[in-house]
Design a protein around this motif. Structure first.
Motif, short mmCIF file in Angstrom:
data_model
loop_
_atom_site.label_atom_id
_atom_site.label_comp_id
_atom_site.label_asym_id
_atom_site.label_seq_id
_atom_site.Cartn_x
_atom_site.Cartn_y
_atom_site.Cartn_z
N ASN A 28 43.14 47.41 31.90
CA ASN A 28 43.63 47.40 33.27
C ASN A 28 42.79 46.51 34.19
OD1 ASN A 28 41.43 49.09 33.17
ND2 ASN A 28 42.16 50.44 34.80
N HIS A 29 41.89 45.74 33.61
CA HIS A 29 41.04 44.89 34.44
C HIS A 29 41.75 43.59 34.79
CE1 HIS A 29 36.96 46.90 33.31
NE2 HIS A 29 37.81 47.71 33.91
N LEU A 30 41.38 43.04 35.95
CA LEU A 30 42.05 41.86 36.45
C LEU A 30 41.13 40.65 36.56
CD1 LEU A 30 44.04 43.55 39.36
CD2 LEU A 30 44.86 43.02 37.06
N TYR A 31 39.82 40.90 36.53
CA TYR A 31 38.84 39.84 36.69
C TYR A 31 38.12 39.65 35.36
CZ TYR A 31 39.47 40.35 41.73
OH TYR A 31 40.00 40.41 42.99
N TYR A 50 40.78 34.81 37.56
CA TYR A 50 41.58 35.85 38.20
C TYR A 50 42.96 35.30 38.48
CZ TYR A 50 43.36 38.87 41.91
OH TYR A 50 44.15 39.69 42.68
N ASN A 51 43.96 36.10 38.25
CA ASN A 51 45.33 35.71 38.55
C ASN A 51 45.69 34.40 37.85
OD1 ASN A 51 47.78 36.24 39.82
ND2 ASN A 51 47.26 35.07 41.65
N ASN A 52 45.27 34.30 36.61
CA ASN A 52 45.61 33.17 35.74
C ASN A 52 45.02 31.84 36.17
OD1 ASN A 52 47.08 34.38 33.62
ND2 ASN A 52 48.82 34.61 34.99
N SER A 94 34.52 41.93 32.05
CA SER A 94 35.73 42.14 32.84
C SER A 94 35.48 43.21 33.88
CB SER A 94 36.92 42.51 31.94
OG SER A 94 36.78 43.81 31.39
N THR A 96 37.57 45.46 37.47
CA THR A 96 38.78 45.71 38.24
C THR A 96 38.76 44.95 39.56
OG1 THR A 96 37.78 47.60 39.36
CG2 THR A 96 38.96 48.03 37.30
#
Lengths: 113, 111
Positions: A28-31, A50-52, A94, A96
């Motif tokens: 569930n991590h985004l970074y 982050y965010n592709n 990684s 959140t």
């Protein structure tokens, strides 16, 4: 408890060869981050993602380096033409974002001969 | 450019004694981190300190942050052999998630 995983644990390559280091961040991590640690030295930041897209990178992260998130789970670091001085332990991390914590994987030891 | 300095770099202490590791950073930082690393292993997160005066404790370890002095401390109480490891502090600049690490403090706890 979820954890960051990395493969391979040890990679030996010849100078000039391309290597891809793989990481599976916590789900569930985004970074996502790559750091490296030359033997006996401090940990150095390479890149954050982050965010592709790359959000930050250091001077170390030059044109020979690239990162990719090819699918929903993997995060890779590619070194196009390895140099002797690329020999190091490479850590993926990684987080959140919200808690600011960064969780590190076990590392890939890269040896360039 | 954010710089992080730790001292001491090497620390040999007897079991049962108390000691403090110091971490100074050069510019305004949003957050201060402490990690533990055992030989050949990864970095284990110990503490994240987010604000001036923050204090966190876990077992025999206590970390604090003074943003005005740009100083964080990691205090070890009644050391035991299991605490032998290298301890890194790291800071992140304002608006950044990039961690800048200190050189680490190699702690050896001897009987």
């Amino acid at each position: 408890e979820p954890e960051v995983t990395q493969t391979p644990s040890h990679q030996v390559t010849q100078m000039g060869q391309e290597v891809i280091l793989r990481c599976v961040p916590i789900s569930n991590h985004l970074y996502f981050y790559w750091y490296r640690q030359i033997l006996g030295q401090k940990v150095e930041f390479l890149v954050s993602f982050y965010n592709n897209e790359i959000s930050e990178k250091s001077e170390i992260f030059d044109d020979q380096f690239s990162v990719e998130r090819p699918d929903g789970s993997n995060f890779t670091l590619k070194i196009r033409s390895t140099k002797l001085e690329d020999s190091a332990m490479y850590f993926c991390a990684s987080g959140t974002g919200g808690s600011y914590e960064q969780y590190f994987g076990p590392g890939t030891r890269l040896t360039v001969t | 450019e954010l710089k992080v300095e730790q001292n001491p770099l090497f620390l040999s202490m007897q079991e049962g004694k108390n000691y403090t590791i110091y971490c100074n950073y050069s510019t305004t930082s949003d957050r201060l981190y402490w990690y533990r690393q055992d030989p050949g292993k990864s970095l284990e997160s110990l503490f994240v300190l987010l604000s001036n005066g923050a204090v966190k404790q876990e077992g025999r370890l206590m970390a604090s942050l003074d943003t005005k002095a740009r100083l964080s401390t990691l205090h070890i109480t009644a050391a035991v052999h299991d605490l032998s490891a290298t301890y890194f502090c790291a800071a992140s600049g304002a608006g950044s998630y990039q961690l800048t690490f200190g050189k680490g403090t190699k702690l050896s706890v001897i009987p």
